[in-house]
Design an enzyme around this catalytic site. Structure first.
Site, PDB file in Angstrom:
ATOM      1  N   ASN A   1      -5.969  21.956 -19.784  1.00  0.00           N
ATOM      2  CA  ASN A   1      -5.478  20.635 -19.380  1.00  0.00           C
ATOM      3  C   ASN A   1      -4.389  20.220 -20.361  1.00  0.00           C
ATOM      4  O   ASN A   1      -4.682  19.849 -21.498  1.00  0.00           O
ATOM      5  CB  ASN A   1      -6.654  19.644 -19.399  1.00  0.00           C
ATOM      6  CG  ASN A   1      -6.206  18.213 -19.168  1.00  0.00           C
ATOM      7  OD1 ASN A   1      -5.083  17.966 -18.726  1.00  0.00           O
ATOM      8  ND2 ASN A   1      -7.084  17.263 -19.474  1.00  0.00           N
TER       9      ASN A   1
ATOM     10  N   GLU B   1     -10.221  10.312 -19.793  1.00  0.00           N
ATOM     11  CA  GLU B   1      -9.038   9.472 -20.030  1.00  0.00           C
ATOM     12  C   GLU B   1      -8.697   8.651 -18.790  1.00  0.00           C
ATOM     13  O   GLU B   1      -8.223   7.523 -18.893  1.00  0.00           O
ATOM     14  CB  GLU B   1      -7.859  10.352 -20.493  1.00  0.00           C
ATOM     15  CG  GLU B   1      -8.062  10.801 -21.940  1.00  0.00           C
ATOM     16  CD  GLU B   1      -7.485  12.156 -22.287  1.00  0.00           C
ATOM     17  OE1 GLU B   1      -6.606  12.659 -21.568  1.00  0.00           O
ATOM     18  OE2 GLU B   1      -7.936  12.735 -23.299  1.00  0.00           O
TER      19      GLU B   1
END
Ligand code: PEP
Length: 253
Positions: A9, A100
Site C-alpha cells: 500500500n 486511515e
C-alpha cells in the site's frame, strides 16, 4: 488451499515517474527472485493505476489494487473515484476500510460495507481492513471491536461474495509506528477472524479465506509473522516503498 498474498500500500507517496520506477523494480526483482507461489499486489495512488497496470503485465505474479473507491456508483460526487472506474483501468483488487480512511475521513462500518458490495458487483476483489486502536486493546476490547467490524461490514455478504474477499488485520497502533504486533498477537486475532467466518459461513469458506497481517511489517519481522498457521501474508505500507525491502518481505512467505 488459500492464496498467500503480499500487498504493498503506497498510500499518498511517489509522483508518477517515481511510481513507475518503483513498480518496474518490483516486477524485475519478483520475476528474477520469487520462486514461491505468492500473489503480489501493488496499490499505488489512483493517478498511477493505469501506468503501473501496464508495467506489471510483464509479471504473472504481480497484480494491481486501488487504495479505496467511492461509496456510490456514479454521479455528482466531486473528487470521488468509483469501483467501476478503478476496474476499468486494470485494477483487480481494492483496499477498503483502511484505518486511515476510517480515522481521518470518518468512514464507518456501514460505508465500508457499501464499498465492499459495490466493488464485488463490479468484479473487484476487496481487501477488507479491520483492527483495533491502542485504547481498545489496552482496555481488552480488541476481540469485540474486530467482531463488530466483521458483523457490520462483512457478514451480510452471501457465501459467493465473501469467498471473493481478502481480509487484512491491521492493528491501528501498529500502522506506521514501528511497533508491530507480536507473532502471538497476530495469530490470536487471525484465528479469531477465521473462526468467526467458520461460524457464519462454514469451514470450507473459512479455510479458503486469505487473512493478511499489516502494521510495521518489514523484512526482519515478516518471517515470524508469516509462519503462523492463520497468517496468509501481509499488507505492507512504508516498507513497500523500497523495492529491495518489499521483495525481501515477499520472499519470507
Ligand atoms: C498500512 O498502512 O496498511 C500499513 C500496514 O502501514 P505500515 O506497514 O507502514 O505500518
Amino acid at each position: 488451499m488459500r492464496k498467500k498474498i503480499v500487498a504493498g500500500n503506497w498510500k499518498m507517496n511517489t509522483d508518477y515517474p517515481q511510481g513507475l520506477w518503483l513498480a518496474s523494480e518490483v516486477v524485475n526483482m519478483v520475476n528474477d527472485e520469487v520462486l514461491s507461489n505468492v500473489t503480489v499486489i501493488l496499490a499505488p495512488p489512483f493517478s498511477h493505476l493505469y501506468g503501473v497496470g501496464q508495467l506489471i503485465k510483464e509479471s504473472p505474479k504481480v497484480h494491481l489494487a486501488a487504495q479505496n473507491c467511492g461509496s456510490e456508483k456514479s454521479g455528482a460526487f466531486t473528487g470521488e473515484v468509483s469501483a467501476s472506474m478503478v476496474k476499468s483501468v486494470g485494477a483487480e483488487y481494492v483496499i477498503i476500510g483502511h484505518s486511515e480512511r476510517r480515522h481521518i475521513y470518518g468512514e464507518n462500518n456501514a460505508m465500508v460495507e457499501r464499498k465492499i458490495k459495490l466493488s464485488l458487483e463490479t468484479g473487484l476483489y476487496p481487501i477488507f481492513c479491520c483492527g483495533e486502536t491502542l485504547n481498545e486493546r489496552n482496555s481488552g476490547k480488541h476481540f469485540q471491536v474486530i467482531n463488530s467490524q466483521l458483523e457490520e461490514a462483512l457478514f451480510e455478504l452471501t457465501e459467493n461474495e465473501i469467498s471473493r474477499v481478502v481480509i487484512a488485520y491491521e492493528p491501528v497502533w501498529a500502522i506506521g509506528t514501528g511497533v508491530n504486533a507480536t507473532s502471538h498477537q497476530a495469530q490470536e486475532i487471525h484465528h479469531f477472524i477465521r473462526n468467526s467466518i467458520k461460524e457464519k459461513y462454514g469451514e470450507s469458506i473459512s479455510d479458503s479465506t486469505s487473512i493478511l497481517y499489516g502494521g510495521s511489517c518489514n523484512s526482519k519481522n515478516a518471517k515470524e509473522l508469516f509462519c503462523n498457521p492463520d497468517v496468509d501474508g501481509g499488507l505492507i505500507g512504508g516498507a513497500s516503498l523500497k523495492s529491495r525491502e518489499f521483495v525481501d518481505i515477499i520472499k519470507m512467505i
